[in-house]
Design an enzyme around this catalytic site. Sequence first.
Site: not given
Ligand code: GLN
Length: 190
Positions: A169, A79, A171
Amino acid sequence: MKIGVLALQGAFAEHVQMLKSLGVEAVEIRQRRDFVPDMRGVILPGGESTVMGMLLHKLGLFEPLRKALVAGLPAFGTCAGLILMAKESEDSPRRHLCVLDVTLRRHGFGRQINSFKTEGEFAGCGQIPLVFIRGPYITGVGAGVEVLASAKNRIVAVRQKNLLGTAFHPELTPDSRVHEYFLNMCSGAG
Ligand code: GLN
């Protein structure tokens, strides 16, 4: 095998837990001196990519980390970690490590849908749970990038040599197969 987990902000504890459950030594990277050469790989967790990017610079970790990834250190970004590695974001002017040849939409799954859970095929691992929390999706990949998973007709997992990125995710689920995939990369088996 020792794996570093960037522990500046965000969901790093869950990665540490997952690594421990797989019998791997997890080292939390909180400052420059924690980032040592005997690590076989590094995890860049989810959280807030803008904050993590700023902290990387402030702590003197940005250049050592970028150089290590360019030199071939295996890295797994989830992410925000994927956003940190990406070369370009369509909806954000911020660029960070720029090591992974993908374009993404940082708020792709963000504002409208926020968080959702689904399942999908992850290349070589079978059907896995996919948990998205205001995640990005990938809109374009360079020639050396392999697509590993898609969700809602969007690319959500990729690999480019030593770099693995997921918009979701793993994890946050009990399923350890994506981490095992990454550990194979770290041991040279994958
Ligand atoms: N949108 C978030 C960012 O720009 C990422 C979201 C996440 O890691 N769950 O960092």
